[in-house]
Design a protein around this motif. Structure first.
Motif, PDB file in Angstrom:
ATOM      1  N   ARG A  76       0.813  -1.216   0.000  1.00 16.43           N
ATOM      2  CA  ARG A  76       0.000   0.000   0.000  1.00 16.43           C
ATOM      3  C   ARG A  76       0.853   1.276   0.000  1.00 16.43           C
ATOM      4  NH1 ARG A  76      -5.091  -2.106   1.469  1.00 16.43           N
ATOM      5  NH2 ARG A  76      -5.102  -4.126   0.453  1.00 16.43           N
ATOM      6  N   PHE A  90       1.252   5.445  10.152  1.00 11.07           N
ATOM      7  CA  PHE A  90      -0.030   4.972   9.651  1.00 11.07           C
ATOM      8  C   PHE A  90      -0.760   4.151  10.707  1.00 11.07           C
ATOM      9  CE2 PHE A  90      -2.610   1.715   7.581  1.00 11.07           C
ATOM     10  CZ  PHE A  90      -3.390   2.472   6.726  1.00 11.07           C
ATOM     11  N   HIS A  92      -8.141   7.356   3.387  1.00  9.27           N
ATOM     12  CA  HIS A  92      -6.799   7.731   3.806  1.00  9.27           C
ATOM     13  C   HIS A  92      -6.866   9.153   4.340  1.00  9.27           C
ATOM     14  CE1 HIS A  92      -6.384  10.067   0.058  1.00  9.27           C
ATOM     15  NE2 HIS A  92      -6.834   9.006  -0.578  1.00  9.27           N
ATOM     16  N   GLY A  93      -5.738   9.634   4.878  1.00 11.28           N
ATOM     17  CA  GLY A  93      -5.736  10.970   5.446  1.00 11.28           C
ATOM     18  C   GLY A  93      -6.767  11.120   6.555  1.00 11.28           C
ATOM     19  N   ARG A 129      -9.566   8.429   6.929  1.00 14.55           N
ATOM     20  CA  ARG A 129      -9.179   7.233   7.687  1.00 14.55           C
ATOM     21  C   ARG A 129      -9.256   7.509   9.182  1.00 14.55           C
ATOM     22  NH1 ARG A 129      -6.672   2.524   7.395  1.00 14.55           N
ATOM     23  NH2 ARG A 129      -5.330   1.915   9.115  1.00 14.55           N
ATOM     24  N   GLY A 176      -9.949   3.171  -1.417  1.00  9.32           N
ATOM     25  CA  GLY A 176      -8.619   3.747  -1.321  1.00  9.32           C
ATOM     26  C   GLY A 176      -7.693   2.973  -0.414  1.00  9.32           C
ATOM     27  N   PHE A 177      -8.242   2.105   0.416  1.00  9.42           N
ATOM     28  CA  PHE A 177      -7.446   1.218   1.258  1.00  9.42           C
ATOM     29  C   PHE A 177      -8.256  -0.067   1.424  1.00  9.42           C
ATOM     30  CE2 PHE A 177      -5.364  -0.396   5.115  1.00  9.42           C
ATOM     31  CZ  PHE A 177      -4.039  -0.248   4.739  1.00  9.42           C
TER      32      PHE A 177
END
Length: 779
Positions: free
Chosen positions: A38, A49, A234-235, A238, A480-481
């Motif tokens: 990833r 993360f 994400h960012g 998340r 996105g993840f």
């Protein structure tokens, strides 16, 4: 051979980076592979993360116009002006409205909310509703999850003397609305660090600024809207979901316990999948069928009784929505099958009166999932003469761009590469269909095969309970993840069976070296008929923990299977042709008969399908599935057929009308006794005395006749009208020199190798022949 149902796109992480992160962070190789794949390729980025917390939230005032919006809202609160929160009818809009209503009520505002009706008002700002708000004395409208495209509607509000604050996250057009403030994470004049917030994320930012501290009690609502709106996780997104999930499991909000109750789950078991597949659909359902206001009331209420009632109402509507979708999907599928009986085109466009326009997007998704084609589903309105609907696409067909080529018959459309909505004249539907099919002519056969992205290759010995459970450290998974897709290469199928009442599911045990793993494939029961014991396969799927009676075991939920190995299917001894003939795929099949009399035996069961040896050269297509109906004359004959056809699957039936295996070949002592018997008597009348002699010696009539035939072929005896006599001066010869003796030896040996051998031995025989031929080809 088994071909995968989808195109597998495999990403292999750098092994050195995996080892480094695994060692530095003291985590499993499974987690390390996920992180590296990833893009988290350094120890620091991986640690950040995994350990992100609320300190990662950005200052809301970094967003353009935030100060203007906050100042105007505070003025309205101070002056007790009427404020209307103008939301949207989906889950993101509902939670956005709830967040904004909560903060404004907490701060003492005189506030109410409006949500447009999908069918009456359409999406976004509506002049009729703005007029209604003005008539009710509204001074300030705050949009949430919409408004960025409301150029005319904002101008209308301005003329009425109302101020409008836009808070939205949708794509910005060439012109911004002339609003008092436009709060948007991707404002062209702004510089906000994260531009992919959901509508509820933008509303949360305004709430953060108004409270002057992080509103922890609103993070759970933001998590629901963020997951339901399918924005990239994400960012900050998340972080919203990670923190929101932690809050949801202990949330005192009556709406959460009520939604859990109707969804049939425990509150402490809430995950991102709960939000996406249980909460989201129920919240969205009401906006698809009627006014969405009760969904907002659900989240705003402090009354648990009212919450249960409202949640129950959403659940009922969701079931109604499911029934409507099911019916429309069946009707749409029927249209496709009737219109295209010989194969679907590259684009599907279906339309019908009475279809609910609020759910046609879901139906379009189901068509695309079923046929893997760009799909448009339209509801026809005979009163207006309009067709309104939604579209879903596939990789390689940019939906928005392709629709844009038809602006002259598509006056209203919008969307992005993979999804779109549109309204057009009903009379133009056929024209649109023909144009789009023509525009899709450049799609290749490979483009029309579904794609699955696989990012985590594993060995079986890497998989254990600890590794699987530790994957929650990387949650939440979503857009996105994505949840990891695991790939196992070259694992053996040590056992396989079909399960379920309809035998439509698959249960396997996979082995690799000393490691084993249980695997289950829902809906893959048919694959059980295509796999043989100990075949090597490649498999993809999702790793889970299976808990039964307090015992935990790793388990792979299989999504797709493939193997390049040829396979042998043992159908020897199954006399009922109907039991095995239905297992043979219809395409590229050959039912081969070596003997002239064999076709007649199977003709009634396999009409016009049987091929004889002399017809093999006339075959015009590759043979993938070869059924050996009877025994060949020799091993060499069968090997030659295998070399010529190169089948991917071999089905061994090997019918033998006169099996010699259990007759065996008489011993030399038996031959010696019979020769001495004839010599002593001078002659032997086979016709009269055969049965009596055979009974006396305990032989079969066939064995006795066989020995006499050997003597005759070697010139040891003469035969005349059934009378056998010793020949004059017979030459010395070995019994095995007789042609019939050689034939019997060969027949018994052939039956032993092909008809009566164990599956393991038979497979080894075929392996030797197939492998030898493959080596020949490569050399």
């Amino acid at each position: 051979m088994i071909e995968s149902k989808k195109r597998w796109r495999l990403t292999t992480p750098d092994e050195q980076l995996v080892q480094d992160i695994q060692k530095e962070l003291n985590i499993s190789s499974v987690l390390a592979k996920i992180l590296v794949t990833r893009g988290l390729t350094t120890t620091e980025s991986a640690r950040t993360f995994m350990e992100m917390d609320v300190k990662g939230f950005h200052d809301p005032y970094l967003m353009k116009d935030m100060n203007i919006a906050v100042e105007r809202i505070r003025t309205a609160i101070d002056k007790q002006e009427n404020i209307v929160v103008y939301g949207d009818y989906d889950a993101d809009g509902v939670t956005s409205t709830t967040v904004m209503m909560t903060v404004l009520e907490d701060l003492g505002a005189k506030v109410s909310f409006m949500i447009p009706n999908r069918f009456k008002h359409g999406y976004g700002p509506n002049t009729e509703l703005f007029q209604q708000a003005f008539d009710n004395g509204t001074k300030l409208i705050v949009t949430v999850d919409n408004g960025i495209s409301g150029i005319e509607q904002v101008e209308f509000a301005n003329r009425l003397g109302m101020d409008v604050i836009i808070s939205d996250h949708h794509d910005i057009g060439e012109q911004l609305p002339d609003a008092l403030a436009v709060v948007h994470p991707r404002h062209p004049e702004g510089n906000y660090p994260f531009g992919e917030l959901a509508g509820v994320g933008v509303a949360f930012k305004i709430a953060h600024a108004l409270y002057e501290e992080l509103p922890d009690h609103l993070i759970e609502l933001t998590a629901i809207g963020t997951v339901a709106d399918l924005v990239p996780l994400h960012g900050e997104n998340r972080l919203f979901v990670k923190e929101g999930l932690a809050a949801l499991v202990d949330s005192p909000r009556p709406a959460i316990s009520a939604l859990c109750e109707v969804s049939g789950i425990k509150q402490q078991d809430i995950t991102e999948e709960t939000l996406g597949f249980m909460f989201g659909p129920r919240i969205n359902a009401i906006g698809r069928l009627q006014d969405a206001a009760p969904a907002v009331q659900l989240f705003l209420t402090d009354d648990s009784v009212e919450a249960r009632s409202l949640a129950s109402g959403l659940d009922v509507l969701n079931k109604e929505r499911q029934a409507i979708v099911k019916q429309i999907t069946e009707e749409a599928m029927q249209q496709v099958e009737q219109r295209y009986p010989n194969g679907v085109p590259r684009v599907l466009v279906v339309a019908q009166e009475g279809w609910n326009p609020g759910v046609v997007g879901i139906v379009a998704s189901k068509l695309t999932e079923k046929f893997y084609r760009p799909s448009i589903v339209l509801s026809l309105n005979p009163e207006t003469g309009k067709a309104k609907g939604s579209a879903r696409s596939i990789d390689g067909f940019h939906l928005y761009n392709e629709l844009a080529k038809n602006r002259n018959i598509l006056p209203h459309f919008g969307g992005h590469p993979m999804a779109a909505g549109m309204t057009l004249e009903a009379n133009d539907v056929d024209e649109l269909r023909e144009r789009l099919i023509e525009q899709a002519a450049n799609l290749t056969e490979e483009d029309l095969l579904p794609v699955v992205d696989i990012d985590i290759p594993l060995q079986l010995d890497e998989i254990d309970i600890t590794a699987i459970e530790s994957m929650r450290l990387l949650a939440p998974f979503g857009m996105g993840f994505a949840k990891p897709k695991f790939y196992l290469e070259g694992v053996h199928v040590s056992s396989i069976r079909k399960i379920g009442a309809a035998q439509n599911h698959l249960k396997m045990e996979l082995t690799q070296h000393a490691a084993t793993l249980d695997a289950v494939g829902f809906g893959l029961g048919s694959v059980g008929d295509e796999l043989t014991p100990n075949v090597k396969i490649d498999v993809i799927g999702d790793l889970q923990v299976n808990e039964w009676n307090g015992r935990k075991k790793p388990q792979l939920m299989v999504e797709d299977v493939r193997t390049d190995q040829w396979q042998l299917f043992d159908i020897r001894g199954i006399r009922q042709v109907s039991r095995w003939s239905k297992l043979i795929p219809n395409e590229h099949q050959v039912f081969l008969a070596f003997k002239e009399e064999t076709p007649a035996l199977f003709q009634s069961f396999l009409p016009e399908k049987i091929c004889t040896l002399d017809q093999l050269d006339n075959l015009t297509e590759n043979v993938y599935h070869l059924v050996l109906l009877d025994l060949p004359e020799s091993e060499e004959q069968l090997a030659e057929v295998l070399g010529k056809l190169q089948p991917k699957r071999i089905y061994a039936h090997f019918h033998a009308k006169d099996s010699q295996y259990f007759e065996q070949i008489p011993t030399r002592e038996q031959f010696k006794w019979l020769f001495g018997f004839i010599k002593k008597r001078g002659s032997f009348d086979f016709t009269k005395n055969c049965d009596e002699l055979a009974k006396h010696k305990g032989w079969t009539r066939e064995s006795l006749f066989f020995m006499l035939q050997v003597f005759f072929e070697l010139g040891f005896v003469t035969l005349n009208n059934g009378i056998t006599e010793i020949a004059q001066s017979p030459s010395k010869q070995d019994l095995s020199e007789a042609p019939i003796y050689k034939q019997r030896e060969q027949q018994v040996a052939l039956e032993q190798k092909l008809l009566y051998a164990s599956f393991k031995d038979l497979k080894e025989w075929f392996d030797a022949k197939v492998s030898a031929k493959e080596e020949e080809i490569w050399i």
